[in-house]
Design a protein around this motif. Structure first.
Motif, short mmCIF file in Angstrom:
data_model
loop_
_atom_site.label_atom_id
_atom_site.label_comp_id
_atom_site.label_asym_id
_atom_site.label_seq_id
_atom_site.Cartn_x
_atom_site.Cartn_y
_atom_site.Cartn_z
N LYS A 95 -74.24 -38.43 -8.59
CA LYS A 95 -74.61 -38.88 -7.24
C LYS A 95 -73.92 -40.20 -6.91
O LYS A 95 -73.37 -40.37 -5.81
N ALA A 96 -73.92 -41.14 -7.85
CA ALA A 96 -73.26 -42.43 -7.62
C ALA A 96 -71.76 -42.23 -7.39
O ALA A 96 -71.17 -42.89 -6.53
N PHE A 97 -71.14 -41.32 -8.14
CA PHE A 97 -69.72 -41.03 -7.97
C PHE A 97 -69.47 -40.49 -6.56
O PHE A 97 -68.57 -40.96 -5.87
N ILE A 98 -70.25 -39.52 -6.14
CA ILE A 98 -70.10 -38.95 -4.80
C ILE A 98 -70.31 -40.03 -3.74
O ILE A 98 -69.55 -40.11 -2.77
N ASP A 99 -71.33 -40.85 -3.93
CA ASP A 99 -71.61 -41.91 -2.97
C ASP A 99 -70.49 -42.94 -2.88
O ASP A 99 -70.32 -43.60 -1.85
N GLY A 100 -69.72 -43.10 -3.95
CA GLY A 100 -68.63 -44.07 -3.95
C GLY A 100 -67.36 -43.57 -3.29
O GLY A 100 -66.43 -44.34 -3.08
N LEU A 101 -67.32 -42.29 -2.93
CA LEU A 101 -66.14 -41.73 -2.29
C LEU A 101 -66.20 -41.95 -0.78
O LEU A 101 -67.28 -42.08 -0.21
N PRO A 102 -65.05 -41.99 -0.12
CA PRO A 102 -65.05 -42.21 1.33
C PRO A 102 -65.84 -41.14 2.07
O PRO A 102 -65.69 -39.95 1.79
N TYR A 103 -66.67 -41.59 2.97
CA TYR A 103 -67.47 -40.69 3.80
C TYR A 103 -66.85 -40.65 5.18
O TYR A 103 -66.45 -41.68 5.71
N PRO A 104 -66.74 -39.54 5.82
CA PRO A 104 -67.20 -38.20 5.41
C PRO A 104 -66.09 -37.32 4.88
O PRO A 104 -66.29 -36.15 4.64
N ASN A 105 -64.89 -37.85 4.69
CA ASN A 105 -63.73 -36.98 4.47
C ASN A 105 -63.44 -36.57 3.05
O ASN A 105 -62.58 -35.73 2.83
N SER A 106 -64.12 -37.10 2.06
CA SER A 106 -63.78 -36.75 0.68
C SER A 106 -63.95 -35.27 0.38
O SER A 106 -63.16 -34.68 -0.35
N PHE A 107 -64.98 -34.66 0.93
CA PHE A 107 -65.26 -33.26 0.64
C PHE A 107 -65.29 -32.36 1.88
O PHE A 107 -65.46 -31.16 1.76
N ALA A 108 -65.13 -32.93 3.05
CA ALA A 108 -65.20 -32.13 4.29
C ALA A 108 -64.14 -31.03 4.28
O ALA A 108 -62.98 -31.27 3.97
N ASN A 109 -64.59 -29.83 4.57
CA ASN A 109 -63.74 -28.64 4.67
C ASN A 109 -63.05 -28.28 3.36
O ASN A 109 -62.07 -27.55 3.36
N LYS A 110 -63.57 -28.77 2.25
CA LYS A 110 -63.04 -28.38 0.95
C LYS A 110 -63.98 -27.34 0.34
O LYS A 110 -65.01 -27.02 0.93
N LYS A 111 -63.64 -26.82 -0.82
CA LYS A 111 -64.36 -25.69 -1.41
C LYS A 111 -64.79 -26.00 -2.83
O LYS A 111 -64.06 -26.67 -3.57
N ALA A 112 -65.95 -25.48 -3.19
CA ALA A 112 -66.47 -25.76 -4.53
C ALA A 112 -67.20 -24.56 -5.12
O ALA A 112 -67.83 -23.77 -4.41
#
Length: 180
Positions: A95-112
């Motif tokens: 969660k801390a790692f995700i929170d440290g990434l730029p919002y909102p573009n780090s994962f927008a429109n990507k796939k997991a």
């Protein structure tokens, strides 16, 4: 490296040394190798030890080690998250790692693709649900097939998963994330 040719990033969702998550990430990477799909393992054990202080909030962009991990994520559009269950959810370091990434573009429109593992009978189902909610909020598209590896220590020995269903589900999911 373009998004079309970028490797799938397999994220080990804990920073615990010698984690089962790392072992499953390596197993998953082997499946992707057999499918001629490049991948990279990003193990959260490699996060700077002080990243919650030196790389977040007013210090965004100031930690070169964290920045290199962030850049890796920016260069890909497909991820596999190997997520252990910690206290009924996913690890705080993830969660801390995700929170440290730029919002909102780090994962927008990507796939997991999401893989959960636990010592109990749940296979980290609740943890994956929590993580999926976060990814939905961030605009990440997740595969419907969430592989839940319950009682994983009973089914994994010497780089081999003995549970036939677990092996089959991981192989199916790997094929799905390639074509997603």
């Amino acid at each position: 490296m373009t998004k079309d040719t970028s490797p799938i990033v397999i994220i080990v969702g804990t920073n615990r040394p010698n984690s089962m998550s790392r072992k499953i990430a390596e197993y998953y990477q082997n499946i992707l190798n057999q499918l001629n799909t490049p991948s990279i393992i990003l193990d959260l054990i490699n996060l700077p030890h002080d990243f919650t202080v030196s790389a977040l909030y007013e210090n965004t962009g100031k930690n070169p080690e964290f920045n290199s991990l962030k850049e890796l994520l920016e260069q890909t559009d497909k991820f596999v998250f190997i997520v252990p269950e910690y206290n009924g959810s996913y690890p705080g370091v993830l969660k801390a790692f995700i929170d440290g990434l730029p919002y909102p573009n780090s994962f927008a429109n990507k796939k997991a693709a999401l893989v959960g593992l636990s010592s109990n009978m749940q296979g980290a189902a609740v943890a994956l649900s929590h993580l999926n909610d976060v990814f939905s909020y961030l605009g990440m598209n997740t595969l419907a097939l969430r592989v839940k590896l319950a009682q994983i220590r009973s089914h994994y020995h010497d780089k081999i998963i003995s549970n036939t269903l677990y092996k089959e589900l991981l192989e199916i999911q790997a094929g799905q994330i390639i074509h997603f």
